[in-house]
Design an enzyme around this catalytic site. Structure first.
Site, PDB file in Angstrom:
ATOM      1  N   GLY A 176      62.756  73.712  14.075  1.00  0.00           N
ATOM      2  CA  GLY A 176      62.737  73.546  15.424  1.00  0.00           C
ATOM      3  C   GLY A 176      63.509  74.601  16.177  1.00  0.00           C
ATOM      4  CB  SER A 177      64.306  78.163  15.466  1.00  0.00           C
ATOM      5  OG  SER A 177      62.982  78.955  15.360  1.00  0.00           O
ATOM      6  CG  ASN A 178      59.436  78.981  18.458  1.00  0.00           C
ATOM      7  OD1 ASN A 178      59.359  79.696  19.087  1.00  0.00           O
ATOM      8  ND2 ASN A 178      58.941  78.956  17.110  1.00  0.00           N
ATOM      9  CE  LYS A 216      51.222  65.874   8.896  1.00  0.00           C
ATOM     10  NZ  LYS A 216      50.648  65.730   7.825  1.00  0.00           N
ATOM     11  CG  ASN A 238      50.350  75.918  18.418  1.00  0.00           C
ATOM     12  OD1 ASN A 238      51.360  75.406  18.092  1.00  0.00           O
ATOM     13  ND2 ASN A 238      49.514  76.601  17.716  1.00  0.00           N
ATOM     14  CG  HIS A 260      49.249  81.008  15.170  1.00  0.00           C
ATOM     15  ND1 HIS A 260      48.958  80.149  14.079  1.00  0.00           N
ATOM     16  CD2 HIS A 260      48.627  82.286  14.455  1.00  0.00           C
ATOM     17  CE1 HIS A 260      48.456  80.646  13.109  1.00  0.00           C
ATOM     18  NE2 HIS A 260      48.151  81.920  13.407  1.00  0.00           N
ATOM     19  CG  ASP A 296      45.676  78.364  15.071  1.00  0.00           C
ATOM     20  OD1 ASP A 296      46.499  77.711  15.707  1.00  0.00           O
ATOM     21  OD2 ASP A 296      45.699  78.362  13.797  1.00  0.00           O
ATOM     22  CD  GLU A 328      56.973  82.255  16.180  1.00  0.00           C
ATOM     23  OE1 GLU A 328      56.849  81.135  16.374  1.00  0.00           O
ATOM     24  OE2 GLU A 328      56.696  82.606  15.065  1.00  0.00           O
TER      25      GLU A 328
HETATM   26  C1  GAR Z   1      57.053  79.393  13.881  1.00  0.00           C
HETATM   27  O1  GAR Z   1      56.897  80.532  13.494  1.00  0.00           O
HETATM   28  C2  GAR Z   1      55.536  78.928  14.443  1.00  0.00           C
HETATM   29  O2  GAR Z   1      55.013  80.020  15.098  1.00  0.00           O
HETATM   30  C3  GAR Z   1      54.820  78.451  13.204  1.00  0.00           C
HETATM   31  O3  GAR Z   1      55.677  77.470  12.540  1.00  0.00           O
HETATM   32  C4  GAR Z   1      57.293  78.243  12.724  1.00  0.00           C
HETATM   33  C5  GAR Z   1      58.022  77.129  13.318  1.00  0.00           C
HETATM   34  O4  GAR Z   1      59.316  77.407  13.278  1.00  0.00           O
HETATM   35  N1  GAR Z   1      54.060  77.637  13.656  1.00  0.00           N
HETATM   36  C6  GAR Z   1      52.583  77.623  12.934  1.00  0.00           C
HETATM   37  O5  GAR Z   1      52.379  78.354  12.003  1.00  0.00           O
HETATM   38  C7  GAR Z   1      51.677  76.916  13.652  1.00  0.00           C
HETATM   39  N2  GAR Z   1      50.326  77.383  13.319  1.00  0.00           N
HETATM   40  P1  GAR Z   1      60.556  76.447  14.343  1.00  0.00           P
HETATM   41  O6  GAR Z   1      60.312  75.264  13.528  1.00  0.00           O
HETATM   42  O7  GAR Z   1      61.914  77.198  13.998  1.00  0.00           O
HETATM   43  O8  GAR Z   1      60.176  76.954  15.579  1.00  0.00           O
END
Ligand code: GAR
Length: 210
Positions: A15-17, A95, A111, A113, A154, A183
């Site tokens: 969940g850092s984003n 998911k 989203n 990516h 995607d 990101e």
């Molecule tokens: C992020 O790098 C995001 O881009 C990726 O998962 C990570 C989640 O990090 N998402 C995908 O690969 C989706 N296809 P976070 O939980 O720290 O935000």
């Protein structure tokens, strides 16, 4: 909450984003947006923990809790309605979003990516696998992409993209870390553009107005 953008965050992991977006909202970097709920398929996710710590409704809703896709969709849509969400931000949600939710939130789901779509995307391409494929493919650059979500993995129109160079000594872990930093910049930036009404979507084409 009088914000124009009432965001439901869907997240499966760390969940850092989500944290970067929350920080941008709380510090005034994004105006006119609020996070009304965080929904996760993973009860132990860091995202739910962060939501609880910040007094944001934190909901564990997973397909595995239901007998049918219909019952799962009804629960999700019910929760989105209950908290008044009008926009969905996928932040490490591993998911596929169901067609019922996409139809109800057409052009209102985004989203992030961790690669330069349309390269290195699609089913099974998530997290560490993406970075491994980039390195094994010998790509000289990678990056992060914020895009609209439609029924195909995607696939939706690109909103923002930023490049990161791939060094010969990069490992999937070092590349992931470099991209994650980017990101955390472009995801809040994309949401700011939506909150300010600067993203126009017409016939599946995204344009940014100033
Ligand atoms: C992020 O790098 C995001 O881009 C990726 O998962 C990570 C989640 O990090 N998402 C995908 O690969 C989706 N296809 P976070 O939980 O720290 O935000």
């Amino acid at each position: 909450m009088n914000d124009a953008l009432k965001i439901a965050v869907f997240a499966s992991g760390r969940g850092s984003n989500f944290e970067a977006i929350l920080k941008a909202i709380r510090t005034g970097g994004i105006r006119g947006a609020g996070i009304v709920a965080v929904i996760s398929n993973n009860p132990g996710s860091g995202a739910l923990e962060t939501a609880r710590r910040n007094e944001i409704p934190a909901l564990h809703i997973s397909r595995t809790q239901f007998d049918s896709d219909g019952a799962f969709d009804a629960e999700l849509l019910g929760a989105l309605g209950k908290y008044g969400a009008n926009f969905i931000v996928l932040a490490g949600y591993m998911k596929k979003v169901s067609p019922a939710v996409i139809a109800k939130f057409r052009n209102r789901i985004i989203n992030i990516h961790p690669a330069l779509l349309p390269e290195f995307g699609g089913k099974g391409m998530y997290g560490e696998r993406v970075h491994r494929a980039v390195i094994e493919g010998g790509a000289k650059e990678s990056g992060a992409t914020v895009h609209m979500v439609d029924e195909v993995y995607d696939h939706g129109a690109v909103i923002l993209q930023r490049k990161v160079p791939v060094s010969p000594d990069d490992t999937p872990e070092t590349l992931a870390a470099k991209i994650l930093k980017v990101e955390h910049e472009i995801y809040p930036e994309a949401i700011r553009l939506f909150a300010e009404g600067k993203i126009v979507i017409k016939d599946k084409t995204v344009s940014t107005v100033s």
